[in-house]
Scaffold this active site. Sequence first.
Site, PDB file in Angstrom:
ATOM      1  N   ALA A  92       0.835  -1.200   0.000  1.00  0.00           N
ATOM      2  CA  ALA A  92       0.000   0.000   0.000  1.00  0.00           C
ATOM      3  C   ALA A  92       0.865   1.243   0.000  1.00  0.00           C
ATOM      4  O   ALA A  92       1.764   1.369   0.815  1.00  0.00           O
ATOM      5  CB  ALA A  92      -0.900  -0.002   1.238  1.00  0.00           C
ATOM      6  N   ASP A  93       0.600   2.157  -0.930  1.00  0.00           N
ATOM      7  CA  ASP A  93       1.309   3.435  -0.884  1.00  0.00           C
ATOM      8  C   ASP A  93       0.380   4.471  -0.256  1.00  0.00           C
ATOM      9  O   ASP A  93      -0.699   4.142   0.220  1.00  0.00           O
ATOM     10  CB  ASP A  93       1.827   3.845  -2.274  1.00  0.00           C
ATOM     11  CG  ASP A  93       0.705   4.162  -3.245  1.00  0.00           C
ATOM     12  OD1 ASP A  93       0.999   4.337  -4.430  1.00  0.00           O
ATOM     13  OD2 ASP A  93      -0.480   4.219  -2.829  1.00  0.00           O
ATOM     14  N   SER A  94       0.791   5.732  -0.285  1.00  0.00           N
ATOM     15  CA  SER A  94       0.042   6.745   0.462  1.00  0.00           C
ATOM     16  C   SER A  94      -1.376   6.908  -0.084  1.00  0.00           C
ATOM     17  O   SER A  94      -2.323   7.086   0.682  1.00  0.00           O
ATOM     18  CB  SER A  94       0.778   8.077   0.423  1.00  0.00           C
ATOM     19  OG  SER A  94       0.984   8.472  -0.920  1.00  0.00           O
TER      20      SER A  94
ATOM     21  N   ARG B 156      -2.951   6.106 -12.925  1.00  0.00           N
ATOM     22  CA  ARG B 156      -3.324   5.304 -11.768  1.00  0.00           C
ATOM     23  C   ARG B 156      -4.805   5.467 -11.454  1.00  0.00           C
ATOM     24  O   ARG B 156      -5.304   6.570 -11.270  1.00  0.00           O
ATOM     25  CB  ARG B 156      -2.482   5.758 -10.580  1.00  0.00           C
ATOM     26  CG  ARG B 156      -2.650   4.848  -9.400  1.00  0.00           C
ATOM     27  CD  ARG B 156      -2.826   5.644  -8.155  1.00  0.00           C
ATOM     28  NE  ARG B 156      -3.186   4.817  -7.029  1.00  0.00           N
ATOM     29  CZ  ARG B 156      -2.312   4.333  -6.175  1.00  0.00           C
ATOM     30  NH1 ARG B 156      -1.041   4.627  -6.321  1.00  0.00           N
ATOM     31  NH2 ARG B 156      -2.708   3.595  -5.167  1.00  0.00           N
TER      32      ARG B 156
END
Lengths: 139, 306
Positions: A92-94, B156
């Site tokens: 998980a990133d920010s 993304r």
Amino acid sequence: MAAPITAARSAVFPAHRVQVMGAMLNRTSASFSGQRASFPSIRLQPVPKRFQVSCSAKQDTINKVCEIVKNQLAVAEGTTITGETKFVDLGADSLDTVEIVMGLEEAFQITVDESSAQVIQTVEDAATLIDKLVSEKDA
Amino acid sequence: MPLPHPPPRTPGVAGARLFASLPPPPPSPLQSRREVHVWYVCPDELNDRSQLDMYMDLLSPSERNNALSMNGPRLQKDAMLSRALLRTTLSRYSKIDPRSFDFKKNKFGKPEILWRSDDSNMEWPLHFNISHTSSLIACGIAMDVPIGIDVEEKKRKTTKSILSLARRYFTPSEVEFLAKIADSDAQQKEFIKLWTLKEAYVKALGRGFSGAPFNRFSIQLETNSRIQISKAPKACNDSDSGDYLSENWRFALAELNSSYYMAVCIEDNSRGFENGPVPLGLKVWKTIPFIEDTLVSGTDAVKLIT
């Protein structure tokens, strides 16, 4: 808190993670019996509800958190997520983290402020915070 | 997008020891406090077992354990490469063996170099920051000033809608800016740009997400390509968080390989007045540590937005 011990155990015996869901309840009880051993008078009495809440998050909450996390991180089929799973260990990133927090806020109808969100590292951390916020809300 | 491809320095060689004895590339000195160097790796392209073992060898025992505790071989490899990238990058600027660095965390959890008293050949302390996406890991380096870097895939996808994310986390003026963008692709791209800029600032500040809540400061890309940061006006019943926000920070925003936005932020401690904004000097290399370095800034691979 049991968390550091279980984290070490997971690192050494990753295969045992599969059994952890059931085992975690036992471990919680084991920590209670540890407490009871030092306070023999309490052994004869039912454990006060406040001790239970502070020692672990509700299994139901943990399950819901796992589900939200799995959806957000598109976790591969067959990946085990448990209470001790760290969000960063799942990649998980920010942006993932804030989306998970938002997902939790929506699912549980709570608001998580930034300083609380920052200390959440594991699924259980999140679940414990949620239980606390929900009980404060309902109080 | 064609990138310059200099021939590899040596043909593929087996045996980690041989690689380890190659001298690191000559240090590329940072010219000033206004310059930022970024080195990045693409994990998907690094699959040679002996290379990966050699990188793993550079890590401290705790870094190794940490990498192995990640969920699955891909995340484990990324975690390992992140540390190897950091160590080899720092080594380029300090003549210190990559294995020798020790690290600590500041009281808010931001990683920093733990310098030893005998590191006397460092005139200015190095500052670094790392950013990951699933396909790229970047390490930013600055001289004597705190630095933050964030890289994000342009396309993304978010699970929440852009505006709901913005309403929850951004300032009203930023929400207004995004809401005016009719095309959803364009809106998503502007969101990502803002996100990386805000992330880079928070990471540079080093006080954690709660030390600089996103809705306490606004970032604006101005028409002259300047990035403007301003504190959001504080309501009287707001908490103290956001008191540490300062506006003396320099930003750079670039499009990398047509696939990523990369934002870099460093503290601006220039004294006195300057005629107009002085841009942050940005140099970017793609690296396969010990094997090949490619300077990509100044080519189409790095398109400065600011």
